[in-house]
Each structure stands twice: as structure tokens, then as C-alpha cells.
Design a protein around this motif. Structure first.
Motif, PDB file in Angstrom:
ATOM      1  N   GLY A  17     -14.812   6.662   5.882  1.00  0.00           N
ATOM      2  CA  GLY A  17     -13.427   6.306   6.156  1.00  0.00           C
ATOM      3  C   GLY A  17     -12.448   7.140   5.366  1.00  0.00           C
ATOM      4  O   GLY A  17     -11.445   7.631   5.905  1.00  0.00           O
ATOM      5  N   TRP A  18     -12.738   7.308   4.084  1.00  0.00           N
ATOM      6  CA  TRP A  18     -11.845   8.099   3.225  1.00  0.00           C
ATOM      7  C   TRP A  18     -11.858   9.567   3.646  1.00  0.00           C
ATOM      8  O   TRP A  18     -10.852  10.262   3.551  1.00  0.00           O
ATOM      9  CB  TRP A  18     -12.262   7.941   1.768  1.00  0.00           C
ATOM     10  N   PHE A  23      -9.041  14.090   5.922  1.00  0.00           N
ATOM     11  CA  PHE A  23      -9.036  15.243   6.823  1.00  0.00           C
ATOM     12  C   PHE A  23      -7.674  15.363   7.502  1.00  0.00           C
ATOM     13  O   PHE A  23      -7.104  16.458   7.582  1.00  0.00           O
ATOM     14  CB  PHE A  23     -10.137  15.111   7.878  1.00  0.00           C
ATOM     15  N   ASP A  24      -7.156  14.244   7.974  1.00  0.00           N
ATOM     16  CA  ASP A  24      -5.857  14.286   8.631  1.00  0.00           C
ATOM     17  C   ASP A  24      -4.768  14.711   7.659  1.00  0.00           C
ATOM     18  O   ASP A  24      -3.908  15.531   7.995  1.00  0.00           O
ATOM     19  CB  ASP A  24      -5.504  12.915   9.211  1.00  0.00           C
ATOM     20  N   GLY A 110      -0.265   2.411   8.407  1.00  0.00           N
ATOM     21  CA  GLY A 110      -1.614   2.019   8.777  1.00  0.00           C
ATOM     22  C   GLY A 110      -2.625   2.306   7.697  1.00  0.00           C
ATOM     23  O   GLY A 110      -3.472   1.463   7.372  1.00  0.00           O
ATOM     24  N   GLU A 111      -2.555   3.488   7.100  1.00  0.00           N
ATOM     25  CA  GLU A 111      -3.553   3.867   6.103  1.00  0.00           C
ATOM     26  C   GLU A 111      -3.309   3.219   4.743  1.00  0.00           C
ATOM     27  O   GLU A 111      -4.197   3.187   3.891  1.00  0.00           O
ATOM     28  CB  GLU A 111      -3.587   5.396   5.946  1.00  0.00           C
ATOM     29  N   SER A 140     -14.867  11.533  -3.630  1.00  0.00           N
ATOM     30  CA  SER A 140     -15.388  12.895  -3.501  1.00  0.00           C
ATOM     31  C   SER A 140     -15.316  13.390  -2.062  1.00  0.00           C
ATOM     32  O   SER A 140     -15.341  14.601  -1.811  1.00  0.00           O
ATOM     33  CB  SER A 140     -16.836  12.959  -3.990  1.00  0.00           C
ATOM     34  N   SER A 141     -15.217  12.465  -1.116  1.00  0.00           N
ATOM     35  CA  SER A 141     -15.068  12.886   0.273  1.00  0.00           C
ATOM     36  C   SER A 141     -13.803  13.710   0.451  1.00  0.00           C
ATOM     37  O   SER A 141     -13.746  14.607   1.309  1.00  0.00           O
ATOM     38  CB  SER A 141     -15.042  11.667   1.205  1.00  0.00           C
ATOM     39  N   GLY A 142     -12.790  13.413  -0.373  1.00  0.00           N
ATOM     40  CA  GLY A 142     -11.576  14.221  -0.318  1.00  0.00           C
ATOM     41  C   GLY A 142     -11.844  15.657  -0.718  1.00  0.00           C
ATOM     42  O   GLY A 142     -11.284  16.600  -0.137  1.00  0.00           O
TER      43      GLY A 142
END
Length: 405
Positions: A17-18, A23-24, A110-111, A140-142
Motif C-alpha cells: 500500500g505504501w 509511486f504516485d 484520501g491518502e 522502505s517501499s518509498g
């Protein structure tokens, strides 16, 4: 306690999700080059687009945290991902500056509930000595996204275009919403504990948190470090193209190195922070902020792109450490009953910075006829402010709230 297998599944889903949310947020910084050309926008208008998301995101931090504490982290997570997916897809259908700003603002709304509710979920399912590690995995996904976005953005923008790209990102978000509904299930004893804690929660806890010196310092620190982070993230692509003369493909390759640094820093930082003695985190964090300020000065004075990216990479290492240390303080110092609200209050500072800083840089660049020097000096000052706020952290009130919970 939640089983290790179930914890890891939850953490994996939070990671996904993160990742799509990041990404956006990173993709828009590259897509805005095409959007600006298509909609014929000025630097100030571009800054408004980059900032509009953070206006909604900041406004939703405290309500999102309160909703997570009130109605449960799972519900808020699902609604959050669904809403941002819808408005991400709608970004591809904009027709003017006004429509873009409105949709990006609603995307931020929303986020806005994601980080407070995900932080609460981590505090509910992970033991205290693993919470910073769990947060580091999610965040870390960021870093991973920042590693692949430059190259993938260049490919997407030159093949399918920015409009179709946003449609695809929105569709992926809807799939993740379905996965949350199907697989994020809190065990019965965790739900019972949550209900019990909500019933025992003292009236006026929001007011108590606002008056807590710890929260005030964290708010300022969040604002400062995120001002640096989003100032760089939103404007560096434009800066490197317009000032340093890179094309989109070269820009993509150049920015993979700082992205890799963020991943490494997040994993190492989680390990280090979980092992820092309580009270020492503020000193280590303050030193990191001093290093960031020094390196920012060296960055904008770098004689060539190679040296610039080298300094940027080291800056990202230290920024990532501080960005993980701040939520770790909340997870370790405050009880899970107020984690959502506490994270919402602190993160409001960070997201206000995300709104104000890109807009301010756009105005500064336009005022100084394309020069970014004043913008870099502004970011350096924020590094100094973050240093002071960390050095003056007061943990006593946080311990009092822990005792009352």
C-alpha cells in the motif's frame, strides 16, 4: 499476541500500500514536466499542483488518526486506499489547472488516513522491540519506489503518456484495496483489547496530546525534515533538467542511486533505532540533521552532476534515518490507544511542509528568474530547525501518558 506469520503478512500488505501511494507521489514530480507543457503552466502553477496533494494530506492527518483510534485501523486503511486509487485514476482525466489542483487535493484527503492507521496497526501487532524495524520495512517501499520511478517514469511518459499512466496506477490501488479486505484480519483478542482501550481512554486525550511538549517538538521536527525531503523530491527533477541540463533518460539513471541509498538507510535505520537506549535517539537524530544541512550547502555548490548526485545520495541516507526515527519515538513512547491520533498530529507537520515547500520553491524560482540558490538556503535553515527541535525533546509527558493508558 499476533503470530509472526500473520504479522509478516500484514506488514507485506502495508508495504504494498505504501509503495503504490509513494509511486504516485514521486511519479507526479516527473509527470509534471509533461503536464506543465500540455497545460502551459508557469513555475508558480507547477508548484501549486505539487503542493495541492499535501494540502489535503495534511488536513486529513489528525482526523485520520482519530478515526483509526475510534473505528479501528483496518477500516480506515481500506477506505484510504480506495479513495486515493479513485482520485489517482481521475488525475489522468484533468483538463485544466483548477481541475488538477482539486483532484490532487482530494487524492491527499484520501491518502491522509493511511500512515496514522498503518502506524496504529503496527503498534497493535508488533512487540515494542520490533516496531521500528516494522516501520522501516513499510517505509522502505518509498526508497524502492524512488529507485525505480525515475527510469519507469521516463519509459511511461515517453510511451503511454501521463494520462494513461495515472489510470493504471488507480487500477492497481483498487486491487490493493481488495487484498486489504481479504487478508488484513485482526485476531479476536486484538479486537477486544482495542475496544477495551477505547472504553478506558480518558476524555480530552486530544487536548492533552496537543499540550504535550514531546508532540510540539515532534511536530516541528516532522515539518522541518519533510520540508527538506519534499523540497528535494518535488523540484530536483525540474532542477536537474532545467539547470543541470539532463534529459529524461539521464535524469532517470542519475536518480536511481539516491533511491538505492534510501532503501539501504531504511533497513539499517530500523535496526539501529530499535537498539538505541531510550533518550539517546534525540542526540543521534540531531547530529544527522546537522550533517544534512552541511551536505545541502555542498550540493547546490557542486561543480558537476556527478558530485551533486554523490552529495544527494548521502543526504538521503541521513534524511531517511531521521524520517524513521521520528515515528519510532511515537511508537515507543506512547501507548497504542493514542498511536493513531499522535501520529496524525506529528505527521500533520510533515505534510504541511509537503504543501508549503513545493509552492514556496516555485515562487522563489520564479522571483529569482530561475535561480534555485535561495531555495537551497531555505532547506538548509530547515535542517538547523530540525536539529534544535530534536535536541530539546521532552520525554516526561510521554511517559505520563503511557502510565495513564
Amino acid at each position: 499476541m499476533v503470530s509472526a506469520k500473520h504479522r509478516n503478512l500484514i506488514l507485506f500488505l502495508l508495504f504494498l500500500g505504501w509503495a503504490i501511494g509513494n509511486f504516485d507521489r514521486y511519479f507526479i514530480n516527473y509527470a509534471v514536466l509533461s503536464i506543465t507543457e500540455d497545460l502551459q503552466l508557469s513555475p508558480t502553477s507547477t508548484g501549486l499542483i505539487l503542493s495541492s496533494f499535501f494540502a489535503g494530506y495534511a488536513l486529513m492527518q489528525i482526523p485520520g488518526g482519530w478515526l483509526a483510534d475510534k473505528f479501528g485501523s483496518r477500516r480506515v486503511l481500506m477506505v484510504s486506499v480506495l479513495m486515493w486509487s479513485i482520485f489517482t485514476a481521475m488525475t489522468g482525466a484533468v483538463w485544466s489547472l483548477a481541475s488538477m489542483v482539486a483532484i490532487r487535493f482530494l487524492f491527499g484527503i484520501g491518502e491522509g488516513g493511511f500512515q496514522p492507521s498503518s502506524s496504529k496497526l503496527i503498534s497493535q501487532t508488533f512487540p515494542m522491540d520490533k516496531r521500528a524495524w516494522a516501520m522501516s520495512i513499510m517505509l522502505s517501499s518509498g526508497g524502492i519506489v524512488s529507485l525505480i520511478v525515475p527510469l519507469l517514469s521516463a519509459y511511461m511518459l515517453t510511451t503511454i503518456g501521463w494520462r494513461v499512466s495515472f489510470f493504471i496506477l488507480g487500477g492497481i490501488g483498487i486491487v490493493i484495496t481488495i487484498l486489504y479486505w481479504a487478508f488484513i484480519k485482526l485476531p479476536a483478542h486484538v479486537k477486544e483489547e482495542e475496544l477495551k482501550q477505547q472504553g478506558e481512554k480518558k476524555q480530552g486525550i486530544f487536548g492533552q496530546l496537543l499540550k504535550t511538549p514531546l508532540m510540539l517538538n515532534l511536530f516541528i521536527a516532522y515539518y522541518s525534515i519533510y520540508a527538506i525531503n519534499w523540497g528535494l523530491a518535488t523540484w530536483l527533477p525540474t532542477y536537474l533538467v532545467n539547470v543541470r541540463g539532463l534529459d529524461l533518460i539521464s535524469l532517470g539513471w542519475a536518480q536511481t542511486i539516491p533511491g538505492l541509498a534510501m532503501i539501504v538507510s531504511m533497513y539499517l535505520s530500523g535496526y539501529v533505532i530499535d537498539r538505541l537506549p531510550l533518550g539517546k535517539e534525540k542526540i543521534v537524530g540531531a547530529v544527522a540533521c546537522v550533517v544534512v544541512s552541511i551536505l545541502l550547502y555542498l550540493m547546490f555548490n557542486a561543480p558537476n552532476v556527478t558530485i551533486f548526485v554523490t552529495y544527494q545520495t548521502i543526504v538521503i541516507l541521513f534524511i531517511s534515518f531521521v524520517m524513521l526515527l521520528l515515528p519510532a519515538v511515537i511508537l515507543k513512547r506512547l501507548p497504542s490507544t493514542v498511536t493513531g491520533t499522535s501520529m496524525g498530529i506529528a505527521n500533520t507537520g510533515g505534510q504541511l511542509a509537503g504543501f508549503i515547500t513545493p509552492l514556496a520553491i516555485g515562487y522563489i524560482v520564479q522571483t529569482f528568474n530561475g535561480s534555485y540558490n535561495a531555495a537551497f538556503w531555505m532547506l538548509i535553515v530547515f535542517g538547523i530547525i530540525c536539529t534544535v527541535s530534536l535536541l530539546t525533546l521532552n520525554f516526561k509527558k510521554g511517559e505520563l501518558l503511557q502510565a495513564k493508558a
